[in-house]
Write an enzyme that holds these catalytic residues in place. Structure first.
Site, PDB file in Angstrom:
ATOM      1  N   LYS A   7     -15.875   0.803 -14.676  1.00  0.00           N
ATOM      2  CA  LYS A   7     -15.130   1.235 -15.973  1.00  0.00           C
ATOM      3  C   LYS A   7     -16.020   1.586 -17.085  1.00  0.00           C
ATOM      4  CE  LYS A   7     -11.144  -1.323 -14.788  1.00  0.00           C
ATOM      5  NZ  LYS A   7     -10.180  -2.551 -15.299  1.00  0.00           N
ATOM      6  N   TYR A  25     -12.787  -9.353 -20.112  1.00  0.00           N
ATOM      7  CA  TYR A  25     -11.243  -9.732 -20.269  1.00  0.00           C
ATOM      8  C   TYR A  25     -10.774 -10.498 -21.463  1.00  0.00           C
ATOM      9  CZ  TYR A  25     -12.458  -8.593 -15.295  1.00  0.00           C
ATOM     10  OH  TYR A  25     -12.786  -8.026 -14.191  1.00  0.00           O
ATOM     11  N   VAL A  67     -13.678  -8.228 -10.898  1.00  0.00           N
ATOM     12  CA  VAL A  67     -13.246  -9.254 -10.248  1.00  0.00           C
ATOM     13  C   VAL A  67     -13.832  -9.522  -8.789  1.00  0.00           C
ATOM     14  CG1 VAL A  67     -10.897  -9.145 -11.343  1.00  0.00           C
ATOM     15  CG2 VAL A  67     -11.328  -7.827  -9.300  1.00  0.00           C
ATOM     16  N   TYR A 119      -9.283   5.879  -9.458  1.00  0.00           N
ATOM     17  CA  TYR A 119      -9.545   4.485  -9.960  1.00  0.00           C
ATOM     18  C   TYR A 119      -9.817   3.537  -9.019  1.00  0.00           C
ATOM     19  CZ  TYR A 119      -8.550   0.151 -12.155  1.00  0.00           C
ATOM     20  OH  TYR A 119      -8.574  -1.268 -12.465  1.00  0.00           O
ATOM     21  N   SER A 173     -14.357  -3.687 -11.825  1.00  0.00           N
ATOM     22  CA  SER A 173     -14.237  -3.138 -13.096  1.00  0.00           C
ATOM     23  C   SER A 173     -15.541  -2.737 -14.011  1.00  0.00           C
ATOM     24  CB  SER A 173     -13.537  -4.346 -14.168  1.00  0.00           C
ATOM     25  OG  SER A 173     -12.229  -4.085 -13.986  1.00  0.00           O
TER      26      SER A 173
HETATM   27  N1  GLU Z   1      -9.761  -3.121  -9.090  1.00  0.00           N
HETATM   28  C1  GLU Z   1      -9.454  -3.766  -9.902  1.00  0.00           C
HETATM   29  C2  GLU Z   1      -7.793  -3.849 -10.255  1.00  0.00           C
HETATM   30  O1  GLU Z   1      -7.310  -2.819 -10.725  1.00  0.00           O
HETATM   31  C3  GLU Z   1     -10.430  -4.046 -10.911  1.00  0.00           C
HETATM   32  C4  GLU Z   1     -10.011  -5.356 -11.557  1.00  0.00           C
HETATM   33  C5  GLU Z   1     -11.347  -5.776 -12.533  1.00  0.00           C
HETATM   34  O2  GLU Z   1     -12.192  -6.067 -11.832  1.00  0.00           O
HETATM   35  O3  GLU Z   1     -11.107  -6.174 -13.420  1.00  0.00           O
HETATM   36  O4  GLU Z   1      -7.163  -4.866 -10.431  1.00  0.00           O
END
Ligand code: GLU
Length: 303
Positions: A66, A239, A257, A188, A63
């Site tokens: 992002k 989060y 994650v 993604y 993430s």
């Molecule tokens: N690729 C992970 C997902 O979509 C990213 C989640 C993350 O790192 O928060 O679940």
């Protein structure tokens, strides 16, 4: 303050916490990563790098990507994205389906999965190759041309992407995707599967600590846009534990994650930490503890 000594000391202090928590088993390839690893790197605005522990080991940025996708979309077409995604903390798990339905397909923020899918969708429209655009930015800003997508992680995530596929289909049903669901999901998953080290990530994030200015001196973002990304990182970047992260670390940050976290000290430096053991909300346990140590001992926080 001797930053190198401090980082070496943090590596020692953090040792008892290594291996605590769980790796991200819902992506099997990440579940298998040895949890007792820890790295930390600091990159200053004037190009100095300090690093300790497993700081040169590439890990899955997940993430954290992002932030870079959002930066490219803001750079590409300004504020339009905010009509399609809110910027409020979600208070729900990052992959929650419930909230999206309640809020008619407008995700709470660009860092939960639903919001990131909308941002990536826009980046697909702007660039035709969203993951490639994120990869180019990260290579250029880190100065490391060997940064790449870890195809084993990408395949592993693709085989277990039912939740993200559900979110993407729901977004599409609400008219909040411009591109076919599968194209957005592929982009993604590829951007999340980029592998980088703490040092690569600290270097690549420097524009967030430098009013949007890239390593070659050109602006990626304006100063107000940079302020806004950092603000969204502070409120939504870790989060549903963003409050706890602000309390302990006191910096804009974004976790993934894979166990990585980037944090920004505006007009000063960036810090990247990595340790794969995650707490209940999905943040690296040792990573948050290390950032807490760093800001508490240096006084480098925004508060
Ligand atoms: N690729 C992970 C997902 O979509 C990213 C989640 C993350 O790192 O928060 O679940």
């Amino acid at each position: 303050m001797d930053i190198q000594n401090l980082l070496d000391d943090i590596v020692g202090t953090i040792k008892p916490q290594l291996g605590q928590g769980e790796t991200a088993r819902y992506i099997p390839q990440l579940g298998d990563v040895a949890a007792d690893q820890f790295g930390i790197s600091v990159a200053t605005g004037d190009g100095e790098v300090y690093a300790s522990g497993d700081s040169e080991v590439p890990f899955s940025i997940q993430s954290i990507s992002k932030v870079f996708a959002l930066a490219l979309v803001l750079a590409g077409d300004g504020d339009g994205i905010w009509k399609r995604v809110f910027r409020e903390p979600s208070g729900n798990p990052f992959n929650s389906l419930v909230q999206l339905e309640h809020e008619d397909g407008i995700p709470r923020n660009p860092f939960i999965n639903a919001g990131a899918l909308v941002v990536t969708d826009r980046l697909v429209s702007i660039t035709q190759d969203a993951a490639g655009a994120v990869l180019d930015l990260l290579r250029t800003e880190s100065g490391n041309n060997s940064v790449q997508i870890d195809s084993a992680v990408a395949q592993s995530e693709a085989r277990h992407s039912h939740r993200n596929a559900s979110l993407a289909h729901f977004l599409a049903s609400c008219g909040n995707l411009e591109n076919p669901v599968q194209d957005v999901l592929d982009a993604y998953i590829n951007q999340c599967s980029l592998a980088m080290s703490c040092t690569d990530l600290a270097l690549a994030s420097r524009f967030l600590a430098s009013n949007g200015i890239c390593v070659d001196g050109t602006p990626l973002l304006s100063s107000p846009q940079t302020k806004r990304i950092n603000a969204v990182m502070l409120t939504c970047g870790t989060y549903d534990a963003a409050g706890e992260f602000a309390y302990r670390v006191g910096l804009p940050g974004k976790s993934g994650v894979g166990g990585g976290i980037i944090a920004v000290v505006p007009n000063n430096c960036t810090i990247s930490v990595w340790s794969p053991g995650l707490g209940r909300s999905g943040n690296s346990i040792a990573g948050v503890a290390a950032l807490d140590e760093f800001t508490t001992r240096t006084g480098l926080s925004i508060f």
